[in-house]
Design an enzyme around this catalytic site. Structure first.
Site, PDB file in Angstrom:
ATOM      1  N   VAL A   1       2.198   2.963  -5.396  1.00  0.00           N
ATOM      2  CA  VAL A   1       1.575   2.167  -6.311  1.00  0.00           C
ATOM      3  C   VAL A   1       0.353   1.841  -5.743  1.00  0.00           C
ATOM      4  O   VAL A   1      -0.774   1.838  -6.187  1.00  0.00           O
ATOM      5  CB  VAL A   1       2.432   1.049  -7.135  1.00  0.00           C
TER       6      VAL A   1
ATOM      7  N   VAL B   1       6.953  -3.569 -17.013  1.00  0.00           N
ATOM      8  CA  VAL B   1       8.033  -2.936 -17.966  1.00  0.00           C
ATOM      9  C   VAL B   1       7.257  -1.651 -18.568  1.00  0.00           C
ATOM     10  O   VAL B   1       6.081  -1.929 -18.995  1.00  0.00           O
ATOM     11  CB  VAL B   1       8.619  -3.558 -19.026  1.00  0.00           C
TER      12      VAL B   1
ATOM     13  N   THR C   1       0.986  -1.235  -0.020  1.00  0.00           N
ATOM     14  CA  THR C   1      -0.026  -0.034  -0.159  1.00  0.00           C
ATOM     15  C   THR C   1       0.897   1.150  -0.023  1.00  0.00           C
ATOM     16  O   THR C   1       0.683   2.396   0.809  1.00  0.00           O
ATOM     17  CB  THR C   1      -0.719   0.255   1.250  1.00  0.00           C
TER      18      THR C   1
ATOM     19  N   LYS D   1      14.120  -5.294 -16.043  1.00  0.00           N
ATOM     20  CA  LYS D   1      13.128  -5.103 -17.164  1.00  0.00           C
ATOM     21  C   LYS D   1      13.711  -5.681 -18.398  1.00  0.00           C
ATOM     22  O   LYS D   1      12.893  -6.171 -19.354  1.00  0.00           O
ATOM     23  CB  LYS D   1      12.722  -3.441 -17.277  1.00  0.00           C
TER      24      LYS D   1
HETATM   25  N1  NDP Z   1       6.619   3.612  -9.048  1.00  0.00           N
HETATM   26  C1  NDP Z   1       6.483   3.411 -10.130  1.00  0.00           C
HETATM   27  O1  NDP Z   1       6.727   4.192 -10.938  1.00  0.00           O
HETATM   28  C2  NDP Z   1       6.388   1.951 -10.556  1.00  0.00           C
HETATM   29  C3  NDP Z   1       6.710   0.967  -9.703  1.00  0.00           C
HETATM   30  N2  NDP Z   1       6.522  -0.405 -10.087  1.00  0.00           N
HETATM   31  C4  NDP Z   1       6.940  -1.289  -9.012  1.00  0.00           C
HETATM   32  O2  NDP Z   1       5.902  -1.103  -8.169  1.00  0.00           O
HETATM   33  C5  NDP Z   1       6.293  -1.814  -6.862  1.00  0.00           C
HETATM   34  C6  NDP Z   1       5.907  -1.063  -5.737  1.00  0.00           C
HETATM   35  O3  NDP Z   1       6.406   0.336  -5.767  1.00  0.00           O
HETATM   36  P1  NDP Z   1       6.234   1.694  -4.875  1.00  0.00           P
HETATM   37  O4  NDP Z   1       4.746   1.697  -4.642  1.00  0.00           O
HETATM   38  O5  NDP Z   1       6.875   2.837  -5.583  1.00  0.00           O
HETATM   39  O6  NDP Z   1       7.046   1.092  -3.472  1.00  0.00           O
HETATM   40  P2  NDP Z   1       6.733   1.571  -2.110  1.00  0.00           P
HETATM   41  O7  NDP Z   1       8.067   1.349  -1.136  1.00  0.00           O
HETATM   42  O8  NDP Z   1       6.233   2.940  -2.012  1.00  0.00           O
HETATM   43  O9  NDP Z   1       5.438   0.497  -1.718  1.00  0.00           O
HETATM   44  C7  NDP Z   1       5.923  -0.825  -1.549  1.00  0.00           C
HETATM   45  C8  NDP Z   1       4.989  -1.319  -0.482  1.00  0.00           C
HETATM   46  O10 NDP Z   1       5.198  -2.775  -0.492  1.00  0.00           O
HETATM   47  C9  NDP Z   1       4.891  -3.402   0.926  1.00  0.00           C
HETATM   48  N3  NDP Z   1       5.499  -4.581   1.075  1.00  0.00           N
HETATM   49  C10 NDP Z   1       6.734  -4.843   1.273  1.00  0.00           C
HETATM   50  N4  NDP Z   1       6.912  -6.154   1.529  1.00  0.00           N
HETATM   51  C11 NDP Z   1       5.575  -6.761   1.649  1.00  0.00           C
HETATM   52  C12 NDP Z   1       5.029  -7.913   1.931  1.00  0.00           C
HETATM   53  N5  NDP Z   1       5.938  -8.976   2.413  1.00  0.00           N
HETATM   54  N6  NDP Z   1       3.424  -8.055   2.203  1.00  0.00           N
HETATM   55  C13 NDP Z   1       2.935  -7.063   1.845  1.00  0.00           C
HETATM   56  N7  NDP Z   1       3.410  -5.889   1.356  1.00  0.00           N
HETATM   57  C14 NDP Z   1       4.853  -5.657   1.377  1.00  0.00           C
HETATM   58  C15 NDP Z   1       5.443  -2.110   1.536  1.00  0.00           C
HETATM   59  O11 NDP Z   1       5.139  -2.035   2.757  1.00  0.00           O
HETATM   60  P3  NDP Z   1       5.482  -1.117   4.050  1.00  0.00           P
HETATM   61  O12 NDP Z   1       4.791   0.040   3.791  1.00  0.00           O
HETATM   62  O13 NDP Z   1       5.240  -1.893   5.398  1.00  0.00           O
HETATM   63  O14 NDP Z   1       6.919  -1.040   3.922  1.00  0.00           O
HETATM   64  C16 NDP Z   1       4.900  -0.922   0.866  1.00  0.00           C
HETATM   65  O15 NDP Z   1       3.570  -0.621   1.451  1.00  0.00           O
HETATM   66  C17 NDP Z   1       7.714  -1.828  -7.019  1.00  0.00           C
HETATM   67  O16 NDP Z   1       7.925  -3.402  -7.124  1.00  0.00           O
HETATM   68  C18 NDP Z   1       8.035  -1.153  -8.139  1.00  0.00           C
HETATM   69  O17 NDP Z   1       9.345  -1.756  -8.841  1.00  0.00           O
HETATM   70  C19 NDP Z   1       6.390  -0.795 -11.359  1.00  0.00           C
HETATM   71  C20 NDP Z   1       6.271   0.258 -12.247  1.00  0.00           C
HETATM   72  C21 NDP Z   1       6.209   1.595 -12.066  1.00  0.00           C
HETATM   73  N1  LIG Z   2      11.609   2.852 -10.640  1.00  0.00           N
HETATM   74  C1  LIG Z   2      11.022   2.214 -11.914  1.00  0.00           C
HETATM   75  C2  LIG Z   2       9.624   2.343 -11.606  1.00  0.00           C
HETATM   76  C3  LIG Z   2       8.968   1.586 -12.641  1.00  0.00           C
HETATM   77  O1  LIG Z   2       9.068   0.252 -12.860  1.00  0.00           O
HETATM   78  C4  LIG Z   2      11.522   3.296 -13.023  1.00  0.00           C
HETATM   79  O2  LIG Z   2      12.149   4.323 -12.729  1.00  0.00           O
HETATM   80  O3  LIG Z   2      11.499   2.909 -13.987  1.00  0.00           O
END
Ligand code: NDP
Ligand SMILES: N[C@@H](CC=O)C(=O)O
Length: 359
Positions: free
Chosen positions: A29, A155, A26, A228
């Site tokens: 993303v 990706v 949460t 990626k």
């Molecule tokens: N940001 C972007 O533009 C993009 C992101 N992504 C991918 O999206 C994913 C999330 O990115 P982002 O939202 O920026 O990262 P954040 O660090 O903002 O959020 C990650 C979330 O994952 C939770 N988490 C970690 N381990 C677990 C677990 N074991 N069970 C349940 N929840 C867990 C974290 O919990 P807690 O809050 O407790 O730390 C946190 O809420 C990554 O894999 C990233 O590569 C892909 C494409 C684009």
């Molecule tokens: N951290 C990544 C987010 C998407 O996967 C990026 O910068 O492209």
């Protein structure tokens, strides 16, 4: 609640809610995905569980609260996948979907088992498909069953690149080369960086905007781009391993062993080396861009490159990604896909799109 569920289960399939969803993560993303659930497009989904790394919620009243993300940050039941899966099992929806919006390799390693149990998995997490080849093969084996794997967010943050590669591959159109900018955060950083504002300040802004990985060293080290590139290459039929990809690491030695908090407090160590790279490129009339490449032999590189002002990557804006694909049938002119490649909203939309595509 049980009476309600039993009531829905007894409805004909056509009248049952189509998607029951568990959300893992949460953060940037996952938070954007929760906001999408409040829009008409998300209304067809029933959230039956949500979790961060420490807490989770399966109680329907709690899940309906607008402050779910903030509340999970401080309270909730202890993390336990079994309770989340039980919430999916108890729902009578046609499709039971686990959405992985974390960056956890531990969670990603569970995707094949979830698929094998019949849950659809929709993921922004690249750790499995972009990890070791064994994980990739386990995933392909699990995808041979009934459950679907939605990976559009992994990706290009939902740009239609994996779907395009799959269509070409299915038609026997082999990938001859792929070149492009695969990182939204590094695209934004180097599109902006002109030497007037320290790189460290720009990096802080990129994290605040939700463009970087949870630990921005995953971007700067080139490892997120390498993941990626592995996903793209494997989708195109190459059995590529991480060891076969040459990756340039932009993280200075002094920052590599720090914990995440210490790293965030010492970003200024990035400034001098990148200012020197920028000055050298400018003196040669070039600009810096973070490029990834793979050729028909599977030779692959990721790193920061000086490109001329006429290079297509020199004209990118914002978080633009660029994928130039040469294939046996797109040989003279590459097939080009370009557009924003990072950001919580578009990534959450890619997740929603993959859920809604389940039929
Ligand atoms: N940001 C972007 O533009 C993009 C992101 N992504 C991918 O999206 C994913 C999330 O990115 P982002 O939202 O920026 O990262 P954040 O660090 O903002 O959020 C990650 C979330 O994952 C939770 N988490 C970690 N381990 C677990 C677990 N074991 N069970 C349940 N929840 C867990 C974290 O919990 P807690 O809050 O407790 O730390 C946190 O809420 C990554 O894999 C990233 O590569 C892909 C494409 C684009
Ligand atoms: N951290 C990544 C987010 C998407 O996967 C990026 O910068 O492209």
């Amino acid at each position: 609640m049980n009476a309600l569920l039993a009531g829905q289960a007894s409805l004909p399939r056509a009248l049952r809610r189509r998607h029951a969803v568990v959300l893992l993560g949460t953060g940037m993303v996952g938070g954007a995905f929760l906001r999408l659930l409040d829009t008409p497009a998300g209304a067809a989904l029933g959230l039956v569980g949500a979790a961060n790394s420490r807490h989770q919620q399966t109680d329907p009243a709690g899940l309906a609260e607008r402050s779910l993300r903030e509340r999970l940050a401080v309270a909730g039941a202890a993390r336990d996948d079994a309770a989340l899966l039980a919430a999916l099992d108890a729902d009578a929806a046609v499709h039971k979907v686990i959405i992985d919006a974390s960056a956890s390799a531990v969670l990603a390693a569970r995707h094949p088992a979830w698929l094998a149990r019949g849950y659809h998995v929709v993921t922004a997490n690249k750790a499995l498909a972009g990890g070791d080849l064994q994980g990739w093969h386990a995933l392909q084996a699990a995808c041979a069953g009934h459950a679907r794997y939605g990976d559009a967010a992994t990706v290009g943050a939902g740009l239609p690149v994996l779907s395009t590669l799959r269509r070409l591959h299915a038609c026997g159109d082999a990938l001859l080369s792929l070149e492009g900018v695969l990182s939204g955060s590094l695209s934004w950083l180097f599109n902006r960086y002109d030497g007037t504002r320290p790189f460290s300040a720009l990096l802080r802004e990129a994290r605040a905007r939700g463009y970087t990985e949870p630990d921005a060293r995953a971007d700067l080290s080139g490892e997120d781009v390498a993941r990626k590139l592995l996903i793209l290459a494997r989708t195109a039929g190459f059995a590529l391993t991480r060891a076969a990809v040459q990756v340039e690491n932009l993280v200075p030695e002094v920052l590599r062993a720090l914990d995440t908090g210490q790293f965030a407090a010492n970003l200024e160590a990035l400034d001098a080396p990148l200012a020197a790279r920028h000055a050298a490129a400018t003196a040669r009339g070039a600009v810096l861009r973070h490029l990834a490449r793979i050729d028909r032999h599977g030779r692959a590189q990721v790193g920061l490159v000086e490109v001329a002002a006429t290079h297509p990557a020199a004209h990118l804006r914002g978080t633009d990604n660029l994928f130039a694909l040469k294939t046996t049938r797109y040989r003279a002119q590459p097939l080009v896909i370009q557009g924003p490649g990072a950001g919580p909203e578009i990534t959450a939309q890619a997740l929603l799109g993959d859920v809604l595509a389940l039929v």
